[in-house]
Design a protein around this motif. Structure first.
Motif, PDB file in Angstrom:
ATOM      1  N   LEU A   6     -21.381  59.689  11.872  1.00  0.00           N
ATOM      2  CA  LEU A   6     -22.220  59.976  13.029  1.00  0.00           C
ATOM      3  C   LEU A   6     -23.512  59.203  12.911  1.00  0.00           C
ATOM      4  O   LEU A   6     -23.974  58.883  11.813  1.00  0.00           O
ATOM      5  CB  LEU A   6     -22.518  61.484  13.109  1.00  0.00           C
ATOM      6  CG  LEU A   6     -21.311  62.419  13.100  1.00  0.00           C
ATOM      7  CD1 LEU A   6     -21.769  63.867  13.071  1.00  0.00           C
ATOM      8  CD2 LEU A   6     -20.417  62.161  14.298  1.00  0.00           C
ATOM      9  N   ARG A   8     -27.015  57.259  15.523  1.00  0.00           N
ATOM     10  CA  ARG A   8     -27.755  57.100  16.768  1.00  0.00           C
ATOM     11  C   ARG A   8     -27.866  55.625  17.120  1.00  0.00           C
ATOM     12  O   ARG A   8     -27.885  54.763  16.242  1.00  0.00           O
ATOM     13  CB  ARG A   8     -29.159  57.708  16.656  1.00  0.00           C
ATOM     14  CG  ARG A   8     -29.194  59.203  16.647  1.00  0.00           C
ATOM     15  CD  ARG A   8     -30.599  59.754  16.790  1.00  0.00           C
ATOM     16  NE  ARG A   8     -31.448  59.388  15.680  1.00  0.00           N
ATOM     17  CZ  ARG A   8     -32.703  59.800  15.536  1.00  0.00           C
ATOM     18  NH1 ARG A   8     -33.239  60.591  16.442  1.00  0.00           N
ATOM     19  NH2 ARG A   8     -33.415  59.438  14.493  1.00  0.00           N
ATOM     20  N   VAL A  30     -26.534  54.741  11.215  1.00  0.00           N
ATOM     21  CA  VAL A  30     -25.351  55.538  10.907  1.00  0.00           C
ATOM     22  C   VAL A  30     -25.562  56.259   9.580  1.00  0.00           C
ATOM     23  O   VAL A  30     -25.840  55.629   8.560  1.00  0.00           O
ATOM     24  CB  VAL A  30     -24.094  54.650  10.834  1.00  0.00           C
ATOM     25  CG1 VAL A  30     -22.870  55.480  10.550  1.00  0.00           C
ATOM     26  CG2 VAL A  30     -23.935  53.863  12.123  1.00  0.00           C
ATOM     27  N   CYS A  33     -24.485  61.408   6.376  1.00  0.00           N
ATOM     28  CA  CYS A  33     -23.870  62.596   6.952  1.00  0.00           C
ATOM     29  C   CYS A  33     -23.393  63.516   5.832  1.00  0.00           C
ATOM     30  O   CYS A  33     -22.929  63.046   4.787  1.00  0.00           O
ATOM     31  CB  CYS A  33     -22.686  62.212   7.851  1.00  0.00           C
ATOM     32  SG  CYS A  33     -23.127  61.188   9.261  1.00  0.00           S
ATOM     33  N   TYR A  53     -25.070  65.688  11.077  1.00  0.00           N
ATOM     34  CA  TYR A  53     -26.025  64.565  11.078  1.00  0.00           C
ATOM     35  C   TYR A  53     -27.386  65.045  11.544  1.00  0.00           C
ATOM     36  O   TYR A  53     -27.482  65.797  12.529  1.00  0.00           O
ATOM     37  CB  TYR A  53     -25.502  63.452  11.989  1.00  0.00           C
ATOM     38  CG  TYR A  53     -26.447  62.281  12.159  1.00  0.00           C
ATOM     39  CD1 TYR A  53     -26.732  61.439  11.098  1.00  0.00           C
ATOM     40  CD2 TYR A  53     -27.047  62.027  13.384  1.00  0.00           C
ATOM     41  CE1 TYR A  53     -27.595  60.363  11.243  1.00  0.00           C
ATOM     42  CE2 TYR A  53     -27.900  60.965  13.545  1.00  0.00           C
ATOM     43  CZ  TYR A  53     -28.180  60.127  12.475  1.00  0.00           C
ATOM     44  OH  TYR A  53     -29.040  59.076  12.633  1.00  0.00           O
ATOM     45  N   LEU A  98     -26.348  67.512  14.961  1.00  0.00           N
ATOM     46  CA  LEU A  98     -25.080  67.040  15.532  1.00  0.00           C
ATOM     47  C   LEU A  98     -23.963  67.336  14.556  1.00  0.00           C
ATOM     48  O   LEU A  98     -24.036  66.945  13.382  1.00  0.00           O
ATOM     49  CB  LEU A  98     -25.152  65.540  15.822  1.00  0.00           C
ATOM     50  CG  LEU A  98     -23.906  64.906  16.457  1.00  0.00           C
ATOM     51  CD1 LEU A  98     -23.684  65.450  17.859  1.00  0.00           C
ATOM     52  CD2 LEU A  98     -24.010  63.390  16.481  1.00  0.00           C
ATOM     53  N   ARG A 100     -19.703  67.106  14.307  1.00  0.00           N
ATOM     54  CA  ARG A 100     -18.467  66.617  14.900  1.00  0.00           C
ATOM     55  C   ARG A 100     -17.378  66.577  13.831  1.00  0.00           C
ATOM     56  O   ARG A 100     -17.661  66.539  12.638  1.00  0.00           O
ATOM     57  CB  ARG A 100     -18.647  65.214  15.511  1.00  0.00           C
ATOM     58  CG  ARG A 100     -19.565  65.167  16.711  1.00  0.00           C
ATOM     59  CD  ARG A 100     -18.952  65.871  17.901  1.00  0.00           C
ATOM     60  NE  ARG A 100     -19.778  65.736  19.092  1.00  0.00           N
ATOM     61  CZ  ARG A 100     -20.753  66.568  19.433  1.00  0.00           C
ATOM     62  NH1 ARG A 100     -21.026  67.610  18.631  1.00  0.00           N
ATOM     63  NH2 ARG A 100     -21.457  66.392  20.527  1.00  0.00           N
ATOM     64  N   TYR A 219     -26.733  59.822  20.586  1.00  0.00           N
ATOM     65  CA  TYR A 219     -25.819  60.034  19.463  1.00  0.00           C
ATOM     66  C   TYR A 219     -24.510  59.284  19.689  1.00  0.00           C
ATOM     67  O   TYR A 219     -24.014  59.178  20.824  1.00  0.00           O
ATOM     68  CB  TYR A 219     -25.523  61.526  19.288  1.00  0.00           C
ATOM     69  CG  TYR A 219     -26.726  62.342  18.880  1.00  0.00           C
ATOM     70  CD1 TYR A 219     -27.416  62.061  17.702  1.00  0.00           C
ATOM     71  CD2 TYR A 219     -27.168  63.399  19.657  1.00  0.00           C
ATOM     72  CE1 TYR A 219     -28.516  62.802  17.329  1.00  0.00           C
ATOM     73  CE2 TYR A 219     -28.271  64.157  19.286  1.00  0.00           C
ATOM     74  CZ  TYR A 219     -28.947  63.847  18.117  1.00  0.00           C
ATOM     75  OH  TYR A 219     -30.036  64.581  17.744  1.00  0.00           O
ATOM     76  N   MET A 221     -20.493  58.253  17.686  1.00  0.00           N
ATOM     77  CA  MET A 221     -19.492  58.436  16.634  1.00  0.00           C
ATOM     78  C   MET A 221     -18.879  57.070  16.337  1.00  0.00           C
ATOM     79  O   MET A 221     -18.418  56.384  17.253  1.00  0.00           O
ATOM     80  CB  MET A 221     -18.408  59.421  17.068  1.00  0.00           C
ATOM     81  CG  MET A 221     -18.913  60.812  17.370  1.00  0.00           C
ATOM     82  SD  MET A 221     -17.612  61.885  18.060  1.00  0.00           S
ATOM     83  CE  MET A 221     -16.426  61.902  16.710  1.00  0.00           C
TER      84      MET A 221
END
Length: 235
Positions: A6, A8, A30, A33, A53, A98, A100, A219, A221
């Motif tokens: 994850l 930005r 990146v 994470c 993240y 965030l 995911r 954001y 991925m």
């Protein structure tokens, strides 16, 4: 590698390759994470690695968000421990902004592990998923690239209107899917097979050739692309 990270979107710039050609690139920040949870087939029905993240201040995080990353003493937790139910391992980190999941085998990953942009050092191309810029309510010329009506004599204040939208007596309705004015943007989109130009391990930056959906600071991925190269034509 089906795993991803994850990050930005920082913005766009340009680089020069050794031959002197200009290469437009998008800068992505990146990672790092944290691995928050490992989904298994026995417990969840599928395999996935859940990543978090960016730290979230505790004053802004709910109790459930804090309890997702650290163990909180509660009546339910104490009763489960007294019954001999093993507690789920926690990442022991701050709440994340965030979270995911990436559908990937969980072998080799541990809860609390930190993943960095070094994951893409040997990757040549990636897929980037983001949310496009929201344009609000847009007309047909901006949303669907309609030509508009003529700017000649007799056309009065309808130059940007769509024109007729329906049919005659039959079928006496407007077909579904008719392109009209409405909400534009703010949808999830994936740009596939973006070439990795540079990986900056010190600053957690990933530079890819091309554009990425979303505004600066949005954001994203990032994962290794699953797009196969074009087959070679036999002559």
């Amino acid at each position: 590698m089906s795993m991803g990270l994850l990050g930005r979107k920082v913005g766009m710039t340009q680089l020069f390759n050794p031959s002197g050609d200009v290469v437009p690139v998008t800068v992505l920040q990146v990672g790092p994470c944290q691995v928050l949870q490992l989904k298994t087939k026995d417990r969840d029905g599928y395999e996935a690695v859940q990543l978090g993240y960016l730290d979230k201040p505790r004053r802004l995080a709910s109790r459930s968000e804090r309890g997702h990353v650290v163990r909180l003493d509660s009546k339910r937790q104490k009763s489960r421990a007294a019954a001999g139910v093993a507690s789920v391992p926690k990442a022991q980190c701050e709440p994340k902004r965030l979270i995911r999941e990436f559908r990937s085998p969980v072998e080799g990953y541990q809860v609390g592990q930190e993943l960095t942009v070094a994951l893409f050092e040997k990757v040549t191309a990636v897929d980037v998923t983001g949310v496009t810029k929201g344009r609000g309510t847009a007309g047909v010329m901006k949303r669907h690239h309609f030509r508009g009506q003529r700017a000649s004599h007799g056309v009065k204040k309808v130059h940007r209107h769509p024109g007729s939208i329906g049919c005659n007596t039959f079928p006496h309705r407007v077909f579904k899917g008719r392109r009209m004015a409405g909400h534009m943007g703010h949808v999830r989109r994936t740009i596939r097979n973006l070439r990795v130009v540079r990986v900056d391990l010190e600053n957690h930056l990933l530079l890819v050739n091309g554009a990425v959906p979303g505004p600066n600071g949005g954001y994203v991925m990032v994962r290794q692309t699953n797009k196969l190269p074009a087959p070679k034509v036999q002559k």
